[in-house]
Design a protein around this motif. Sequence first.
Motif, short mmCIF file in Angstrom:
data_model
loop_
_atom_site.label_atom_id
_atom_site.label_comp_id
_atom_site.label_asym_id
_atom_site.label_seq_id
_atom_site.Cartn_x
_atom_site.Cartn_y
_atom_site.Cartn_z
N ALA A 48 38.60 -78.44 -4.39
CA ALA A 48 38.92 -79.54 -5.30
C ALA A 48 40.21 -80.23 -4.88
O ALA A 48 40.29 -81.47 -4.88
CB ALA A 48 39.04 -79.02 -6.73
N GLU A 51 39.43 -82.32 -1.71
CA GLU A 51 38.54 -83.46 -1.88
C GLU A 51 39.07 -84.50 -2.87
O GLU A 51 38.73 -85.67 -2.77
CB GLU A 51 37.16 -82.98 -2.34
N GLN A 52 39.89 -84.09 -3.84
CA GLN A 52 40.29 -85.02 -4.90
C GLN A 52 41.76 -85.41 -4.81
O GLN A 52 42.08 -86.59 -4.88
CB GLN A 52 40.00 -84.40 -6.26
N ARG A 56 44.00 -89.09 -2.70
CA ARG A 56 44.78 -89.95 -3.59
C ARG A 56 46.23 -90.04 -3.13
O ARG A 56 46.84 -91.11 -3.13
CB ARG A 56 44.73 -89.43 -5.02
#
Length: 152
Positions: A48, A51-52, A56
Amino acid sequence: MASQARESAIGMAGNARDYAGTAREVASGRFEDARYWAAPRIDHAAVALEEQVAPRIAAMLAEMARRIDPAPPIVRRRGRMPMMVLLGGLAMGAVGFALYKRNARQWADTMSDTKDAVRGKVEHVRHRAQQTAQQAGETVEQKADELHNRMS
């Protein structure tokens, strides 16, 4: 009578030693169970984060760099070397990611096999502990009956 009491105490000490060994084995199995529970959750958190959160942050840093740059970038067409370096870096990143995923799957398979083996061992230890407890209970009852008969 004192010698019987001494023998009884020695027998109980032996049982206590057996119980301590059994408790150590059960605690070891519970520690392994905790590791099996935690490992997939940590792996999920890593995925997580990768990927997230990381994309950002990278986008935010790129935007910040663009905003504080005093002059627009000069585009020169001098050759293909920068493009080749970029593509080589991307290819190396893709290979690294593929190897990471493959190793993660192998690790999960190994942990699953180990988990099954440990559970079998825990069941064996529990069975032994129950047998020992039953034997100890019978021994204490027999000694109590003997002492009661002698005092009567």
